[in-house]
Design an enzyme around this catalytic site. Structure first.
Site, short mmCIF file in Angstrom:
data_model
loop_
_atom_site.label_atom_id
_atom_site.label_comp_id
_atom_site.label_asym_id
_atom_site.label_seq_id
_atom_site.Cartn_x
_atom_site.Cartn_y
_atom_site.Cartn_z
N SER A 77 7.11 39.77 -38.97
CA SER A 77 6.89 39.86 -37.52
C SER A 77 5.92 40.99 -37.18
O SER A 77 4.81 41.03 -37.69
CB SER A 77 8.24 40.02 -36.81
OG SER A 77 8.13 39.74 -35.44
N ASP A 223 8.97 33.13 -36.53
CA ASP A 223 9.24 34.52 -36.90
C ASP A 223 10.06 34.63 -38.19
O ASP A 223 11.12 34.01 -38.32
CB ASP A 223 9.98 35.19 -35.75
CG ASP A 223 9.97 36.71 -35.86
OD1 ASP A 223 10.47 37.23 -36.87
OD2 ASP A 223 9.46 37.36 -34.93
#
Length: 399
Positions: A77, A223
């Site tokens: 991320s 993610d």
């Protein structure tokens, strides 16, 4: 005759001595080379956490200040974005500038700036209160896969990694790099090691529901924090001797902030992510270092104030210095490493053609009228950024 014999004997002794000293010098050189190659291979692991990821920049600053090189970077991320940019040659100072000077409201907004909308579009906004579009396909109502398309963020990422545009495998970056993502269809981890770097970074931080997933080779990626927010195991698989892991965690809300369904939902996700972080931390081995900046309840969405976390990341690293100094190298070795990290992989290219795409709401002629870029000229990246600031909020794709 005796003089000749004595001269020959002395000459042979001289040659033998020269060979000895030459051999000794070679041994010294080899030992010196071995000393340099004996430096442990260090993997830097950067966790996800949205705006909290700005603390990673402070960590990088402290590592550089104390001459601690890293040989592999793995990120999830926002950790993937900071780590990926650094692996591509961006300095911590440049990273801090990006955080402080990016218009995050525009970059993360799903809608164009209102002042760029036509009167008709402004009127539509008053009529239709839903903040997203929907459509019909195959006799079914279709909703968007995310509130934010991510095109504006993708443009920023492509801009910042332009220097490494021609690098196709991440082992060939200034520092070998891996981005961790999640296959939303299977729930499995996907570690990206090649392809377009900006796409890998965008996929790694595609928060489900907020950003649209990234379709890469048929895989729908989101993610990576869902499967491994602190991917220590991935760095270990890449053959590092020791790991420096930076956990910026997730904000765990206090009781008074759990009163709404939103608060409860966010807390649930954060607790699940924290569990996979705990599993990763358990994989740390003797000699590894875990850095955990104390960020409190700083929101992962507060990009406007993210720059304030850089000093906190720096201080947390300084507090771990007693354990980190085992990886410190001499000034000459570090200068050579830093020269490699800062290198650019391409020279500024010539413009061979200009194509404008995704401008459904702004005319091509209007964009060209503002554009100073000319074919057969040099790419002026400052101009590209100016064009983006002016028009990108009204466009669905990239220049």
């Amino acid at each position: 005759m005796r003089l000749i014999f004595l001269f020959i004997l002395m000459f042979c002794v001289f040659l033998d001595g020269s060979s000895f000293f030459a051999s000794e010098r070679n041994v010294d050189a080899n030992e010196s080379l071995q000393q340099s190659t004996k430096r442990p291979k260090i993997g830097l692991v950067l966790s996800g956490g949205g705006a909290r990821g700005a603390a990673h920049i402070g960590v990088l600053k402290a590592l550089e200040e104390n001459r601690i090189p890293v040989d592999v970077i793995v990120g999830t991320s926002m950790g993937s974005i900071v780590g990926g940019l650094y692996a591509a040659g961006v300095s911590p100072e440049e990273l801090e500038y990006i955080v402080d000077n990016t218009d995050w409201d525009a970059a993360l907004s799903p809608s164009p700036r209102r002042d760029l909308l036509s009167y008709r579009r402004k009127s539509d906004d008053r009529k239709y209160l839903l903040g997203f579009e929907m459509g019909i396909k195959d006799s079914k109502v279709r909703l968007p896969q995310g509130l934010i398309s991510g095109n504006k963020l993708s443009f920023i990422l492509r801009s910042e990694v332009l220097r490494a545009e021609n690098v196709k495998h991440f082992d060939n970056l200034a520092i070998p790099f891996r981005a961790v993502t999640t296959n939303i269809e299977t729930g499995g981890m996907v570690v990206i090691e090649d392809g377009e770097l900006s796409t890998a970074l965008r996929a790694s931080m595609a928060v489900p529901g907020a950003f649209t997933p990234v379709n890469r080779d048929g895989d729908l990626l989101v993610d990576g924090g869902l499967v491994s927010n602190l991917p220590i195991e991935i760095a270990q698989r890449l053959g590092v001797d020791h790991v420096i892991a930076v956990d910026i965690g997730s904000e765990i809300y206090s009781l008074e902030k759990l009163g709404s369904i939103v608060g409860l939902t966010v807390q649930t996700v954060n607790v699940l992510i924290q569990q996979n972080i705990d599993r990763s931390v358990a994989a740390l081995e003797p000699g590894d270092v875990l850095i955990k900046p104390q960020l409190g309840e700083f929101s992962s969405t507060n990009f406007a104030e993210a720059g304030s976390l850089v000093p906190i990341g720096y201080e947390a690293t300084q507090e771990s210095l007693s354990r980190l100094l085992q990886y410190q190298v001499d000034e000459k070795t570090y200068a050579e490493w830093l020269k490699t990290q800062r290198r650019s992989f391409i020279s500024i290219p010539d413009i061979t053609g200009i194509k404008i795409k995704g401008n459904q709401r702004v005319s091509t002629a209007q964009i060209k009228a503002r554009m100073k870029l000319k074919e057969s000229g040099y790419l002026n990246f400052t101009q590209l950024k100016m064009i983006w600031k002016t028009f990108m909020p009204s466009m669905n794709s990239n220049l």
